[in-house]
Enzyme design. Structure first.
Site, PDB file in Angstrom:
ATOM      1  N   GLU B  68       0.813  -1.208  -0.179  1.00 55.50           N
ATOM      2  CA  GLU B  68       0.165  -0.067  -0.236  1.00 55.50           C
ATOM      3  C   GLU B  68       0.699   1.323   0.477  1.00 55.50           C
ATOM      4  OE1 GLU B  68      -2.031  -0.973   3.998  1.00 55.50           O
ATOM      5  OE2 GLU B  68      -0.663   0.771   5.066  1.00 55.50           O
ATOM      6  N   HIS B  70       0.686   5.839   0.616  1.00 54.10           N
ATOM      7  CA  HIS B  70      -0.932   7.222   1.414  1.00 54.10           C
ATOM      8  C   HIS B  70       0.527   8.283   2.048  1.00 54.10           C
ATOM      9  CE1 HIS B  70       1.484   4.775   4.999  1.00 54.10           C
ATOM     10  NE2 HIS B  70       0.674   3.719   5.219  1.00 54.10           N
ATOM     11  N   HIS B  74       6.195   6.896   7.873  1.00 53.70           N
ATOM     12  CA  HIS B  74       5.952   6.136   8.914  1.00 53.70           C
ATOM     13  C   HIS B  74       7.189   5.826   9.791  1.00 53.70           C
ATOM     14  CE1 HIS B  74       2.741   3.552   8.469  1.00 53.70           C
ATOM     15  NE2 HIS B  74       2.635   2.991   6.937  1.00 53.70           N
ATOM     16  N   HIS B 108       5.115   0.225   0.097  1.00 55.09           N
ATOM     17  CA  HIS B 108       5.352  -0.582   0.538  1.00 55.09           C
ATOM     18  C   HIS B 108       4.981  -2.269   1.326  1.00 55.09           C
ATOM     19  CE1 HIS B 108       3.063   2.524   2.967  1.00 55.09           C
ATOM     20  NE2 HIS B 108       3.490   1.316   4.309  1.00 55.09           N
ATOM     21  N   CYS B 122       5.855   0.759  14.774  1.00 51.37           N
ATOM     22  CA  CYS B 122       5.681   1.689  13.871  1.00 51.37           C
ATOM     23  C   CYS B 122       4.947   2.766  13.856  1.00 51.37           C
ATOM     24  CB  CYS B 122       4.489   1.299  12.595  1.00 51.37           C
ATOM     25  SG  CYS B 122       4.582   2.557  11.099  1.00 51.37           S
TER      26      CYS B 122
END
Lengths: 153, 153
Positions: B68, B70, B74, B108, B122
């Site tokens: 995914e 976004h 992270h 990733h 995370c």
């Protein structure tokens, strides 16, 4: 003439012996700013897109962090070794991978126990207030608790 | 009638066998929401005063996270085991205590390697956008890189 371009920062920072590639080893605080002993600091994540930072502090045997409090909170994970933690009106032992949440305006200090260095991750808001040190009276009040008096030595 | 009061949450959450006291073991994502395999989630810090959350994900041998991307980023630290990481147009091996920064809008995925579970911390903004899954065309473009094609299998 040669053009010097800044090497782009890699998203991968491999670990080795409690250091991370491209992560500088820093002083814990400005010298003389507050009482502490035998600590280093590495900033693992401090990215404009992230609203928090992740730091790694390492305390040598016999060392301790500053006794302080502040409005901002900490999310702490012990990464290596062991310590006693003063938090508010309590002293507790912690060891590798234990978590500690430091709430707002709560006195806190880490002191290593044992003969190994103690390292911890600390997640903190990027925007935060400055730490406060205890006054003589506040220190006296803290020390009225025998466990804290013993902890502070 | 007895009054049931909520036990105050302790600031200390001791560790044992990749679980933390008072921290529930959660499903990685809603079932069927996205392709993934053999992952659990524990939220270690999610405090209204902290602008980020800290989660611990654990992937069983042979498991993988969702592929995914976004807008939010992270800050990842491997806590145990090893994995291959797809990040953008690159596949890299990572092991315990290595760091990975996932930049905005970058594909990733983590896939365990070896026979041990792979666990990672995370750090992520508390307020964040929803992940996007790749379209057929985006997946095809990713797989034009032989290393990524091999990684995705």
């Amino acid at each position: 003439m040669e053009k010097h371009e800044k090497k782009p920062e890699s998203p991968f920072r491999p670990f080795g012996d409690y250091r991370w590639e491209e992560v500088p080893l820093l002083a814990y605080k400005e010298e003389g700013a507050a009482p502490f002993k035998a600590i280093t600091r590495q900033v693992l994540f401090a990215n404009p897109e992230l609203h928090c930072e992740m730091r790694y502090f390492e305390v040598a045997p016999g060392g301790y962090s500053t006794l302080e409090r502040h409005q901002h909170t900490h999310g702490v994970m012990i990464l290596r070794g062991q310590a006693d933690v003063l938090l508010g009106n309590e002293v507790r032992p912690v060891k590798t991978f234990d978590l500690v949440h430091i709430p707002p305006m709560t006195w806190h200090q880490f002191r290593t126990t044992g003969t190994e260095p103690m390292g911890f991750l600390c997640m903190v808001n990027a925007l935060r207030d400055k730490p406060q040190l205890p006054t003589e009276d506040e220190l006296k009040a803290l020390k009225s608790n025998p466990a804290i008096a013993a902890f502070l030595g």
